[in-house]
Design an enzyme around this catalytic site. Sequence first.
Site, short mmCIF file in Angstrom:
data_model
loop_
_atom_site.label_atom_id
_atom_site.label_comp_id
_atom_site.label_asym_id
_atom_site.label_seq_id
_atom_site.Cartn_x
_atom_site.Cartn_y
_atom_site.Cartn_z
N VAL A 68 26.23 38.46 -29.06
CA VAL A 68 25.82 39.56 -29.93
C VAL A 68 24.88 39.10 -31.04
CG1 VAL A 68 27.92 40.87 -29.50
CG2 VAL A 68 27.88 39.24 -31.37
N ARG B 60 20.09 23.56 -24.69
CA ARG B 60 20.87 24.10 -23.59
C ARG B 60 21.42 22.97 -22.72
NH1 ARG B 60 18.61 29.68 -21.15
NH2 ARG B 60 20.48 29.27 -19.93
N ASP C 163 36.79 33.80 -33.85
CA ASP C 163 36.09 34.53 -32.79
C ASP C 163 35.89 33.68 -31.54
OD1 ASP C 163 34.96 37.03 -32.10
OD2 ASP C 163 32.94 36.19 -32.26
N LYS D 31 34.04 34.44 -23.85
CA LYS D 31 32.65 34.14 -23.53
C LYS D 31 32.12 32.98 -24.36
CE LYS D 31 29.80 37.32 -22.31
NZ LYS D 31 29.76 36.88 -20.89
N ASP E 84 28.81 27.88 -30.29
CA ASP E 84 29.19 29.06 -31.09
C ASP E 84 30.39 28.78 -32.00
OD1 ASP E 84 27.15 30.37 -29.85
OD2 ASP E 84 28.38 31.81 -28.77
#
Length: 447
Positions: free
Chosen positions: A157, A230, A315, A319, A337
Amino acid sequence: MTDKLDAYSLNVKFAENVIGELSLNKETGLPKLEYNHDWQQNGFAISPNLTLDNNHDNTVAYNFLDNALPEGKARLLLAERAGVSEKNVFSQIREIGGDLSGAVTFTTNGIEQNVNEADGPAFRLLTKDELESRLDTKEDIGLLTWDDKPRLSVAGVQDKLNVFINENDEIGFGDGTLCSTHILKFEKKHCLNLVLNEYFCMKLSAAVGLPTAEVEFIRFGKHPALIVHRFDRKYVSEKKQVYRRHVIDGCQALNLPRDFKYERNLGDNRDVQHIRDGVSLTKLFEFSRTMSSPAQSAQWLINWQLFNLIISNYDSHGKNVSLFWGKDNSSFTPAYDLVNIAMFPQFKHVLAMAMGDEFDPNDINAYQLADFAETCAIDKKLLARLLSNLTKKVLSTLTTESFIQTLIKTNDFSVEEQIYLCQLKDNIVSRAQHLDSQIAMISTIEV
């Protein structure tokens, strides 16, 4: 095959090989993924429930694709660009299927092959001035489309942009034999220091020896950004080619829709909070026992969850955990994240996945840790030992000046940013000390 039929099908490719076909059932609106014979004989299921025998329900393909697409505002913009509803994953995959997470791509097969698609390496430079100008207006026009082409294809998000960074550290977009090698993450509106927070937490994770995605802090004018390397991409400059490694996230591994990334998939309201059909630690640990190295996978998962507790990353949902997935190997990817949510009062302070039966992060004590161990079939002495190792490493790292000073010197943070870093450090130290004080009691508790 007619033009009409081609419009309802895409090639499924792994590396340069076509391994199957993705088609759309016009009656149900669901996609169908079928492997070709060669891949069935020599390949592997690209997700656990997308079995090689092609005997899987179409909802499995839907869940796999749905989780590969962006979330939030970016998803709405992508659907709007495609002229379809947000639930029409097939049409959205048509738009950005060439650069999804992992190694699988989806390409048109024939009549609509993009004439602008490059066979060799193609690089479109993004200057800092152009990025700064676009970030100035991102709240109005978003970051999805560049040169009339959608570029954002990373699930999540937060405002993100897939980019290719070459051997000269130039940022841009890669096409042909190139694709994104990095992710740029930007601050959300009214979330001051979000990027700085994540940068700190990611660097702390790496400093205490946990497998962590490599990150850098950068600015585009007044806009701070995080450069994330990545782990599913490797650029070989001599060949001018980016190689891809296949990954799946927790929702894909468990065959759950993206809306089930939180354990309380219907929310935290009193009338539905008892419904816990989403991704949970129990389900993840159960899945870890099917992976290539069950013991190593379980230990990774324990450390991941404990570190999230230490830094107050409430959180850490389904995912935000991913796996390398291949024919002969499955293992958890580096962590990503990682954010201290406690520093943001505007965010919900509820755990994405319960520790035992507890979702309130302020109520995680020895009993809840023991309950977590029993619920997930973890040896309580092992849990206590791993938590002790982790809290000691975190406290040792944060109570010496060198860690923060190195971050400051490397990035020339402002006085205000340095003050924030110290506040963030104090928050994490306090949490680590609390959890450390609970360790001795864990193995003595019968739940």
